[in-house]
Every structure is written in structure tokens, then in C-alpha cells.
Design a protein around this motif. Sequence first.
Motif, mmCIF file in Angstrom:
data_model
loop_
_atom_site.group_PDB
_atom_site.id
_atom_site.type_symbol
_atom_site.label_atom_id
_atom_site.label_comp_id
_atom_site.label_asym_id
_atom_site.label_seq_id
_atom_site.Cartn_x
_atom_site.Cartn_y
_atom_site.Cartn_z
ATOM 1 N N ILE A 1 -7.600 -21.250 19.906
ATOM 2 C CA ILE A 1 -6.783 -22.245 20.755
ATOM 3 C C ILE A 1 -6.741 -23.735 20.486
ATOM 4 C CG2 ILE A 1 -6.849 -20.453 22.752
ATOM 5 C CD1 ILE A 1 -8.757 -22.385 23.939
ATOM 6 N N ARG A 2 -5.823 -24.480 21.020
ATOM 7 C CA ARG A 2 -5.689 -25.803 20.854
ATOM 8 C C ARG A 2 -6.721 -26.408 21.910
ATOM 9 N NH1 ARG A 2 -2.306 -29.565 18.977
ATOM 10 N NH2 ARG A 2 -2.352 -31.589 19.773
ATOM 11 N N ALA A 3 -7.561 -27.137 21.499
ATOM 12 C CA ALA A 3 -8.515 -27.813 22.586
ATOM 13 C C ALA A 3 -8.905 -29.300 22.182
ATOM 14 C CB ALA A 3 -9.736 -26.853 22.453
ATOM 15 N N ARG A 4 -7.949 -29.983 22.317
ATOM 16 C CA ARG A 4 -8.292 -31.509 21.754
ATOM 17 C C ARG A 4 -9.049 -32.268 22.765
ATOM 18 N NH1 ARG A 4 -7.128 -30.554 17.034
ATOM 19 N NH2 ARG A 4 -4.893 -30.868 16.155
ATOM 20 N N GLU A 5 -9.748 -33.130 22.290
ATOM 21 C CA GLU A 5 -10.668 -33.927 22.957
ATOM 22 C C GLU A 5 -9.642 -35.073 23.617
ATOM 23 O OE1 GLU A 5 -12.366 -37.453 20.378
ATOM 24 O OE2 GLU A 5 -12.686 -35.329 19.288
ATOM 25 N N ASP B 1 -11.520 -30.976 28.016
ATOM 26 C CA ASP B 1 -11.516 -30.033 29.142
ATOM 27 C C ASP B 1 -11.252 -28.564 29.035
ATOM 28 O OD1 ASP B 1 -11.402 -32.277 30.644
ATOM 29 O OD2 ASP B 1 -9.337 -32.317 30.816
ATOM 30 N N THR B 2 -10.767 -28.229 27.592
ATOM 31 C CA THR B 2 -10.600 -26.701 27.479
ATOM 32 C C THR B 2 -11.979 -26.410 26.992
ATOM 33 O OG1 THR B 2 -8.288 -27.369 26.321
ATOM 34 C CG2 THR B 2 -9.603 -25.241 25.616
ATOM 35 N N GLU B 3 -13.009 -27.203 26.421
ATOM 36 C CA GLU B 3 -14.275 -26.572 26.225
ATOM 37 C C GLU B 3 -15.053 -26.450 27.586
ATOM 38 O OE1 GLU B 3 -16.723 -28.560 23.311
ATOM 39 O OE2 GLU B 3 -15.055 -28.506 21.933
ATOM 40 N N ILE B 4 -14.602 -27.139 28.342
ATOM 41 C CA ILE B 4 -15.340 -27.189 29.795
ATOM 42 C C ILE B 4 -14.820 -25.982 30.485
ATOM 43 C CG2 ILE B 4 -15.369 -28.162 32.216
ATOM 44 C CD1 ILE B 4 -15.214 -31.048 30.941
ATOM 45 N N GLY B 5 -13.697 -25.645 30.451
ATOM 46 C CA GLY B 5 -13.041 -24.382 30.976
ATOM 47 C C GLY B 5 -13.465 -23.069 30.108
ATOM 48 N N ILE B 6 -13.936 -23.044 28.790
ATOM 49 C CA ILE B 6 -14.529 -22.007 28.226
ATOM 50 C C ILE B 6 -16.009 -21.862 28.726
ATOM 51 C CG2 ILE B 6 -15.335 -21.053 25.994
ATOM 52 C CD1 ILE B 6 -12.673 -22.580 24.908
ATOM 53 N N ILE B 7 -16.690 -22.990 29.072
ATOM 54 C CA ILE B 7 -18.143 -22.909 29.273
ATOM 55 C C ILE B 7 -18.145 -22.461 30.748
ATOM 56 C CG2 ILE B 7 -19.900 -24.274 30.088
ATOM 57 C CD1 ILE B 7 -20.020 -24.327 27.105
ATOM 58 N N ARG B 8 -17.317 -22.703 31.435
ATOM 59 C CA ARG B 8 -17.182 -22.154 33.045
ATOM 60 C C ARG B 8 -16.801 -20.706 32.836
ATOM 61 N NH1 ARG B 8 -15.062 -24.854 37.648
ATOM 62 N NH2 ARG B 8 -15.365 -22.516 38.123
ATOM 63 N N ALA B 9 -16.042 -20.154 32.085
ATOM 64 C CA ALA B 9 -15.874 -18.929 32.113
ATOM 65 C C ALA B 9 -17.039 -17.946 31.233
ATOM 66 C CB ALA B 9 -14.494 -18.537 30.862
ATOM 67 N N LEU B 10 -17.727 -18.737 30.514
ATOM 68 C CA LEU B 10 -18.924 -17.977 29.942
ATOM 69 C C LEU B 10 -20.086 -17.996 30.755
ATOM 70 C CD1 LEU B 10 -19.026 -19.600 26.275
ATOM 71 C CD2 LEU B 10 -18.591 -17.151 26.891
ATOM 72 N N THR B 11 -20.063 -18.974 31.775
ATOM 73 C CA THR B 11 -21.244 -19.084 32.603
ATOM 74 C C THR B 11 -20.820 -18.060 33.872
ATOM 75 O OG1 THR B 11 -20.434 -20.979 33.741
ATOM 76 C CG2 THR B 11 -22.015 -21.199 32.373
ATOM 77 N N LEU C 1 -26.021 -23.482 26.592
ATOM 78 C CA LEU C 1 -24.375 -23.160 26.008
ATOM 79 C C LEU C 1 -24.225 -24.716 25.655
ATOM 80 C CD1 LEU C 1 -24.399 -21.388 28.614
ATOM 81 C CD2 LEU C 1 -22.184 -20.914 27.712
ATOM 82 N N ILE C 2 -23.798 -24.886 24.367
ATOM 83 C CA ILE C 2 -23.450 -26.511 23.928
ATOM 84 C C ILE C 2 -21.979 -26.767 23.885
ATOM 85 C CG2 ILE C 2 -24.009 -28.049 22.176
ATOM 86 C CD1 ILE C 2 -26.300 -26.473 21.289
ATOM 87 N N SER C 3 -21.518 -27.596 24.495
ATOM 88 C CA SER C 3 -20.214 -28.039 24.207
ATOM 89 C C SER C 3 -19.932 -29.398 23.355
ATOM 90 C CB SER C 3 -19.409 -28.480 25.531
ATOM 91 O OG SER C 3 -18.087 -29.067 25.487
ATOM 92 N N ASN D 1 -8.602 -24.150 34.692
ATOM 93 C CA ASN D 1 -8.527 -25.947 34.793
ATOM 94 C C ASN D 1 -9.443 -26.519 35.277
ATOM 95 O OD1 ASN D 1 -5.643 -25.430 34.115
ATOM 96 N ND2 ASN D 1 -5.030 -25.620 36.157
ATOM 97 N N VAL D 2 -9.737 -27.734 34.707
ATOM 98 C CA VAL D 2 -10.754 -28.614 35.096
ATOM 99 C C VAL D 2 -10.130 -29.949 35.624
ATOM 100 C CG1 VAL D 2 -12.264 -27.392 33.675
ATOM 101 C CG2 VAL D 2 -11.035 -29.246 32.760
ATOM 102 N N GLY D 3 -11.029 -30.875 36.235
ATOM 103 C CA GLY D 3 -10.531 -32.128 36.619
ATOM 104 C C GLY D 3 -9.622 -32.179 37.534
ATOM 105 N N PRO D 4 -9.261 -33.189 37.879
ATOM 106 C CA PRO D 4 -8.413 -33.486 39.160
ATOM 107 C C PRO D 4 -7.086 -32.803 39.366
ATOM 108 C CG PRO D 4 -9.252 -35.831 38.305
ATOM 109 C CD PRO D 4 -9.607 -34.643 37.344
ATOM 110 N N SER D 5 -6.518 -32.675 37.979
ATOM 111 C CA SER D 5 -5.238 -31.940 37.832
ATOM 112 C C SER D 5 -5.524 -30.410 37.970
ATOM 113 C CB SER D 5 -4.616 -32.217 36.678
ATOM 114 O OG SER D 5 -5.450 -31.961 35.379
#
Length: 200
Positions: free
Chosen positions: A1-5, A17-27, A96-98, A168-172
Motif C-alpha cells: 500500500i502507499r504509505a508516504r511519510e 500515519d499509514t504505519e501508525i494505522g497498521i500498528i494500531r491494527a496489529l495491536t 513492534l517497530i515503525s 485513520n490517525v491524527g486530528p483528521s
Amino acid sequence: IRARENRVEGSDSAQNDTEIGIIRALTTLLEACGVEGRNVCVLSPFRAQLRQLEIEYGIRREPSEVVETDPMPSVYPGIEVHTVDRYQGRDAEVVLISWVRSNSGQAVGELLRDWHRINVAVTRARNKLVMVGSRSTLERSPLLAAMLRILDQDQCIVNIPAGTVVPNVGPSGGRPGAQTKMANGAVLKKMPIVGNILAE
């Protein structure tokens, strides 16, 4: 997937943010499997990523949400979130490492060329280590490239297909656990590949 910093306003630190979402799903899956938060640590080399992870797990508030008398919600009680440097000398059952860095120029930056920092990151797990990152970017770090070749030979690398849905992560991102739809609409937590990551 596209996961740009992206770069955080007022900071030279990177966030993904995409990596944060993946980490959230894994946890979320780890918790569903009965793994207690106190046995899990999430690491990242970047402070901006750390701050957003702390917000996601209810460890830190957004500045606009600070209310002294309002208790903070805990998303995964007991989980620890640290920069790699702060976690030196410690370990956890599951880590887990991001890695964060993912860009069109495949610039990995100086932090991920530091062999000592990488060594600390990948040796903190007692039972399971899961790393989330952009392979094409990470391969620009000689040490990470060598590690990825070994992992590839052992069939330990999982590619997440385009179209995967991540929180989704962050304010949005809205409420915790909200999801954003990408391309074909597969739901991350229902994908067999995520089960494979945790089943070993």
C-alpha cells in the motif's frame, strides 16, 4: 500500500500515519489474542511518530484536548511507546517497530544508517518482533538491506496489498478505530496475511 511519510509542522522529524494505522491494527489483534498491553512495546526512531502513537494509545493528549479533570482513555492498557534510544537496555515479549521513512526519493536518512540504533531496535523482543516499513526505502540503509535479504530468504516479509483499509490517525482521523478506504476495500483485520504475522 502507499504509505508516504510526512513532516510535522514546526519539526524536522518524520511521521507516517499509514504505519501508525497498521500498528494500531496489529495491536488490536494482539489484544484480541489475549496478549496484555504490559507485554507489548512499540518503537520508532522518530519523535514525531512517537508523539502521534502516544496520542493514538491514550498516553498523550492533543494540545487542544487537554482537560485537567478529564481522565485519558486507554486504548490498550499497559502498552509502552518509546523511541529506540529511550528503550536501550530494556526488552518486551512483543515489540513492534515503525521505521517511518517512505518517500519517492527513497531517502532513508541518517537515523536509519546508524548500526547501533538499528541493533538496539531489533534486539528488544523476547518472543516476537514485527517491523512495519517501506522495503524500497529501507533497502537504502546497508544494514537494513542485509537484514531484509535474510528475512526475504526465510519468507518472513509480508507485503500489504493496495486496497487495504487501515485505521485513520491524527486530528483528521476522527474517533479511535475509524477507518479510511483505499482502492479495493479489504479490511486489514480480516486479512489472512495479518493473521500470518501474528500466528508464528
